[in-house]
Design a protein around this motif. Structure first.
Motif, PDB file in Angstrom:
ATOM      1  N   VAL A  21       0.796  -1.022   0.135  1.00 48.25           N
ATOM      2  CA  VAL A  21       0.104  -0.034   0.174  1.00 48.25           C
ATOM      3  C   VAL A  21       0.872   1.216  -0.015  1.00 48.25           C
ATOM      4  CG1 VAL A  21      -1.898   1.178   1.159  1.00 48.25           C
ATOM      5  CG2 VAL A  21      -1.795  -1.096   1.170  1.00 48.25           C
ATOM      6  N   LEU A  22       0.716   2.118  -1.070  1.00 48.72           N
ATOM      7  CA  LEU A  22       1.404   3.390  -0.965  1.00 48.72           C
ATOM      8  C   LEU A  22       0.363   4.424  -0.790  1.00 48.72           C
ATOM      9  CD1 LEU A  22       3.437   2.763  -4.526  1.00 48.72           C
ATOM     10  CD2 LEU A  22       4.085   2.195  -2.157  1.00 48.72           C
ATOM     11  N   PRO A  23       0.738   5.233   0.287  1.00 46.55           N
ATOM     12  CA  PRO A  23      -0.291   6.481   0.426  1.00 46.55           C
ATOM     13  C   PRO A  23      -0.499   7.408  -0.667  1.00 46.55           C
ATOM     14  CG  PRO A  23       1.478   6.142   2.285  1.00 46.55           C
ATOM     15  CD  PRO A  23       1.842   5.321   0.947  1.00 46.55           C
ATOM     16  N   ALA A  24      -1.598   7.748  -0.709  1.00 41.70           N
ATOM     17  CA  ALA A  24      -1.946   8.484  -2.124  1.00 41.70           C
ATOM     18  C   ALA A  24      -3.117   9.485  -1.600  1.00 41.70           C
ATOM     19  CB  ALA A  24      -2.439   7.645  -3.319  1.00 41.70           C
ATOM     20  N   PRO A  25      -2.617  10.601  -1.091  1.00 39.98           N
ATOM     21  CA  PRO A  25      -3.622  11.641  -0.672  1.00 39.98           C
ATOM     22  C   PRO A  25      -4.231  12.182  -1.865  1.00 39.98           C
ATOM     23  CG  PRO A  25      -1.465  12.033   0.455  1.00 39.98           C
ATOM     24  CD  PRO A  25      -1.437  11.034  -0.550  1.00 39.98           C
ATOM     25  N   GLY A  26      -5.586  12.436  -1.840  1.00 37.72           N
ATOM     26  CA  GLY A  26      -6.268  13.008  -2.922  1.00 37.72           C
ATOM     27  C   GLY A  26      -6.833  12.101  -3.957  1.00 37.72           C
ATOM     28  N   ARG A  27      -6.597  10.883  -3.865  1.00 39.62           N
ATOM     29  CA  ARG A  27      -6.742   9.778  -4.676  1.00 39.62           C
ATOM     30  C   ARG A  27      -8.160   9.224  -4.399  1.00 39.62           C
ATOM     31  NH1 ARG A  27      -5.775   4.128  -5.689  1.00 39.62           N
ATOM     32  NH2 ARG A  27      -5.278   3.727  -7.921  1.00 39.62           N
ATOM     33  N   GLY A  28      -8.564   9.255  -3.015  1.00 39.13           N
ATOM     34  CA  GLY A  28      -9.496   8.641  -2.764  1.00 39.13           C
ATOM     35  C   GLY A  28      -9.417   7.217  -2.086  1.00 39.13           C
ATOM     36  N   GLU A  29      -8.646   6.480  -2.495  1.00 33.95           N
ATOM     37  CA  GLU A  29      -8.183   5.202  -2.148  1.00 33.95           C
ATOM     38  C   GLU A  29      -6.539   5.116  -2.197  1.00 33.95           C
ATOM     39  OE1 GLU A  29     -10.580   2.513  -2.541  1.00 33.95           O
ATOM     40  OE2 GLU A  29     -12.144   3.661  -3.527  1.00 33.95           O
ATOM     41  N   ASP A  30      -6.019   4.758  -1.122  1.00 32.01           N
ATOM     42  CA  ASP A  30      -4.377   4.411  -1.319  1.00 32.01           C
ATOM     43  C   ASP A  30      -4.316   3.441  -2.525  1.00 32.01           C
ATOM     44  OD1 ASP A  30      -3.854   6.032   0.894  1.00 32.01           O
ATOM     45  OD2 ASP A  30      -3.863   4.345   2.512  1.00 32.01           O
ATOM     46  N   LEU A  31      -3.112   3.757  -3.002  1.00 31.62           N
ATOM     47  CA  LEU A  31      -2.628   2.912  -4.257  1.00 31.62           C
ATOM     48  C   LEU A  31      -2.050   1.479  -3.502  1.00 31.62           C
ATOM     49  CD1 LEU A  31      -1.896   2.696  -7.483  1.00 31.62           C
ATOM     50  CD2 LEU A  31       0.224   3.885  -6.821  1.00 31.62           C
ATOM     51  N   PHE A 100      -5.281   9.996 -12.966  1.00 34.44           N
ATOM     52  CA  PHE A 100      -5.005   9.108 -12.094  1.00 34.44           C
ATOM     53  C   PHE A 100      -4.200   8.063 -12.316  1.00 34.44           C
ATOM     54  CE2 PHE A 100      -8.728  11.439 -10.074  1.00 34.44           C
ATOM     55  CZ  PHE A 100      -8.101  11.800  -8.819  1.00 34.44           C
ATOM     56  N   ARG A 101      -4.337   7.416 -13.449  1.00 30.67           N
ATOM     57  CA  ARG A 101      -3.479   6.124 -13.889  1.00 30.67           C
ATOM     58  C   ARG A 101      -2.206   6.702 -14.001  1.00 30.67           C
ATOM     59  NH1 ARG A 101      -4.291   2.063 -17.136  1.00 30.67           N
ATOM     60  NH2 ARG A 101      -6.261   0.924 -16.829  1.00 30.67           N
ATOM     61  N   VAL A 102      -2.019   7.881 -14.814  1.00 32.52           N
ATOM     62  CA  VAL A 102      -0.526   8.289 -14.852  1.00 32.52           C
ATOM     63  C   VAL A 102       0.129   8.708 -13.553  1.00 32.52           C
ATOM     64  CG1 VAL A 102       0.953  10.068 -16.017  1.00 32.52           C
ATOM     65  CG2 VAL A 102      -1.290   9.029 -17.262  1.00 32.52           C
ATOM     66  N   ALA A 103      -0.665   9.354 -12.782  1.00 35.92           N
ATOM     67  CA  ALA A 103      -0.200   9.791 -11.459  1.00 35.92           C
ATOM     68  C   ALA A 103       0.046   8.437 -10.647  1.00 35.92           C
ATOM     69  CB  ALA A 103      -0.987  10.470 -10.540  1.00 35.92           C
ATOM     70  N   ASP A 104      -0.643   7.239 -10.861  1.00 32.70           N
ATOM     71  CA  ASP A 104      -0.244   5.940 -10.211  1.00 32.70           C
ATOM     72  C   ASP A 104       1.300   5.496 -10.403  1.00 32.70           C
ATOM     73  OD1 ASP A 104      -2.723   5.869  -8.972  1.00 32.70           O
ATOM     74  OD2 ASP A 104      -3.452   4.521 -10.491  1.00 32.70           O
ATOM     75  N   LEU A 105       1.388   5.593 -11.639  1.00 28.68           N
ATOM     76  CA  LEU A 105       2.987   4.756 -12.227  1.00 28.68           C
ATOM     77  C   LEU A 105       4.026   6.101 -11.588  1.00 28.68           C
ATOM     78  CD1 LEU A 105       2.178   4.026 -15.951  1.00 28.68           C
ATOM     79  CD2 LEU A 105       1.908   2.765 -13.798  1.00 28.68           C
ATOM     80  N   ARG A 106       3.681   7.363 -11.702  1.00 31.28           N
ATOM     81  CA  ARG A 106       4.732   8.223 -11.172  1.00 31.28           C
ATOM     82  C   ARG A 106       4.856   7.977  -9.693  1.00 31.28           C
ATOM     83  NH1 ARG A 106       6.407  12.651 -13.486  1.00 31.28           N
ATOM     84  NH2 ARG A 106       5.567  13.330 -15.516  1.00 31.28           N
ATOM     85  N   ARG A 107       3.757   7.740  -8.936  1.00 30.43           N
ATOM     86  CA  ARG A 107       3.611   7.409  -7.592  1.00 30.43           C
ATOM     87  C   ARG A 107       4.697   6.101  -7.118  1.00 30.43           C
ATOM     88  NH1 ARG A 107       0.458   9.941  -3.818  1.00 30.43           N
ATOM     89  NH2 ARG A 107      -1.101  10.330  -5.533  1.00 30.43           N
ATOM     90  N   ASP A 113      11.438   3.421  -2.657  1.00 32.86           N
ATOM     91  CA  ASP A 113      11.803   3.069  -1.214  1.00 32.86           C
ATOM     92  C   ASP A 113      10.739   1.971  -0.567  1.00 32.86           C
ATOM     93  OD1 ASP A 113      14.401   4.039  -1.579  1.00 32.86           O
ATOM     94  OD2 ASP A 113      13.775   5.787  -0.235  1.00 32.86           O
ATOM     95  N   VAL A 114       9.678   2.382  -0.509  1.00 31.80           N
ATOM     96  CA  VAL A 114       8.526   1.442   0.130  1.00 31.80           C
ATOM     97  C   VAL A 114       8.301   0.177  -0.658  1.00 31.80           C
ATOM     98  CG1 VAL A 114       6.262   1.702   0.725  1.00 31.80           C
ATOM     99  CG2 VAL A 114       7.124   3.934   0.789  1.00 31.80           C
ATOM    100  N   VAL A 115       8.359   0.090  -1.938  1.00 34.62           N
ATOM    101  CA  VAL A 115       8.443  -1.058  -2.638  1.00 34.62           C
ATOM    102  C   VAL A 115       9.353  -2.074  -2.457  1.00 34.62           C
ATOM    103  CG1 VAL A 115       8.504  -1.746  -5.160  1.00 34.62           C
ATOM    104  CG2 VAL A 115       7.077   0.420  -4.564  1.00 34.62           C
ATOM    105  N   GLU A 116      10.391  -1.358  -2.091  1.00 33.94           N
ATOM    106  CA  GLU A 116      11.549  -2.151  -1.920  1.00 33.94           C
ATOM    107  C   GLU A 116      11.527  -2.862  -0.542  1.00 33.94           C
ATOM    108  OE1 GLU A 116      15.937  -1.075  -1.636  1.00 33.94           O
ATOM    109  OE2 GLU A 116      15.775  -0.707  -3.760  1.00 33.94           O
ATOM    110  N   ALA A 117      11.155  -2.104   0.495  1.00 29.49           N
ATOM    111  CA  ALA A 117      11.234  -2.649   1.761  1.00 29.49           C
ATOM    112  C   ALA A 117      10.080  -3.669   2.005  1.00 29.49           C
ATOM    113  CB  ALA A 117      10.788  -1.287   2.851  1.00 29.49           C
ATOM    114  N   ALA A 118       9.094  -3.623   1.224  1.00 29.39           N
ATOM    115  CA  ALA A 118       7.948  -4.304   1.246  1.00 29.39           C
ATOM    116  C   ALA A 118       8.152  -5.846   1.023  1.00 29.39           C
ATOM    117  CB  ALA A 118       6.683  -4.064   0.479  1.00 29.39           C
TER     118      ALA A 118
END
Length: 309
Positions: A21-31, A100-107, A113-118
């Motif tokens: 789970v990646l925090p995603a303020p303003g998206r309505g759902e975390d990514l 939002f789709r494009v923003a997801d990839l940028r996020r 770092d979060v991806v790696e640690a998970a």
């Protein structure tokens, strides 16, 4: 032709973790994302993969499993159009889902770092200088924005530049072509953002299109899906798959009911060709792409053809 996946080496065992789970303020759902990685190896290149309409991070196993077993770390977001989220057209986010789709990839790129640690044992093993993006169908249009494609407004003026220099190469699978008069009335009404300009899509990319991919979104024929190749500047390559429809033989998953042209040989070719392309795009001295291209061209009964510019 030899076996489509000959030469890629023995597959490495893969670990897959979801949801991350990646925090995603303003998206309505975390990514939420799925991360698939080989259990061995260091300085691993990264592929961010964007799913087609309605899918999720749990799709496209034939590609994701293969890429990860061959040394890539693959990160798959669940975009807001996923059936798993059930966002309806009256949702205020709906008209902007493509953004939002494009923003997801940028996020994902922002939060590696979060991806790696998970993923247990993955920390410190990513090569952040070798990142590629791949997508199927709507996911292909999403990825094309990171490569430099821009959406035209109603007057034909290119919108904002969403390209991302962190992405060094792309793979666009069954990606829609130009809009305007080429769109069906249904697509023009419901998907006004489906009007890309590829003139500034400068990042190297492989475009993959089926020569029997007849879409209800366009008044044109299957050649529509080759637009991202023909209308963008080089360096680009185009793999045209003979007899392939929108699922390209079944890349969205094993035994997926939406697949209209199931063909394991075609899927195996896509696995091999995409791996070879990305290897050579990210590692300029790697000859995998030249070898795979030559094998296809010299085949007595080729499954497709490659054009490059």
């Amino acid at each position: 032709m030899s076996h489509p996946n000959e030469g890629v080496g023995a597959p490495t065992p893969v670990v897959s973790v979801s949801p991350v789970v990646l925090p995603a303020p303003g998206r309505g759902e975390d990514l939420q994302v799925r991360v698939s990685a080989p259990v061995a190896g260091h300085e691993l290149p990264v592929i961010v993969f964007s799913h087609g309409f309605g899918w999720s991070m749990n799709g496209y196993a034939p590609l994701v499993d293969f890429w990860a077993a061959c040394g890539f770390v693959v990160v798959q977001p669940t975009h807001l159009d996923s059936r798993t989220l059930n966002i309806t057209p009256d949702d205020p986010r709906h008209p902007e889902i493509w953004r939002f789709r494009v923003a997801d990839l940028r996020r994902i790129l922002d939060q590696l770092d979060v991806v790696e640690a998970a993923v247990p044992g993955l920390r410190g093993r990513l090569d952040r200088g070798r990142i590629a993006a791949a997508g199927h169908s709507w996911g292909g249009q999403t990825v094309s924005a990171l490569l430099g494609a821009r959406v035209l407004d109603a007057d034909g003026v290119p919108g904002e530049d969403m390209s991302d220099p962190r992405v060094k190469a792309g793979v666009l699978l069954s990606t829609t072509g130009t809009g305007g008069a080429d769109l069906s009335p249904f697509a023009a009404e419901h998907f006004p953002f489906m009007s890309p300009s590829f003139a500034d899509m400068t990042t190297p990319a492989l475009v993959i299109a089926g020569d029997r991919d007849q879409s209800a979104l366009t008044l044109r024929g299957p050649d529509w899906f080759a637009d991202p190749y023909h209308l963008s500047p080089g360096p680009k390559s185009l793999l045209t798959l003979f007899g392939a429809e929108h699922s390209l033989g079944g890349i969205a998953g094993y035994t997926v009911t939406e697949t209209t042209d199931e063909n394991p040989e075609r899927v195996a070719l896509i696995q091999r060709i995409t791996w070879a392309y990305l290897r050579s795009a990210l590692y300029p001295t790697d000859v995998s792409w030249a070898v795979a291209s030559t094998e296809l061209m010299q085949s007595a009964d080729p499954l497709g053809r490659i054009d490059s510019k």
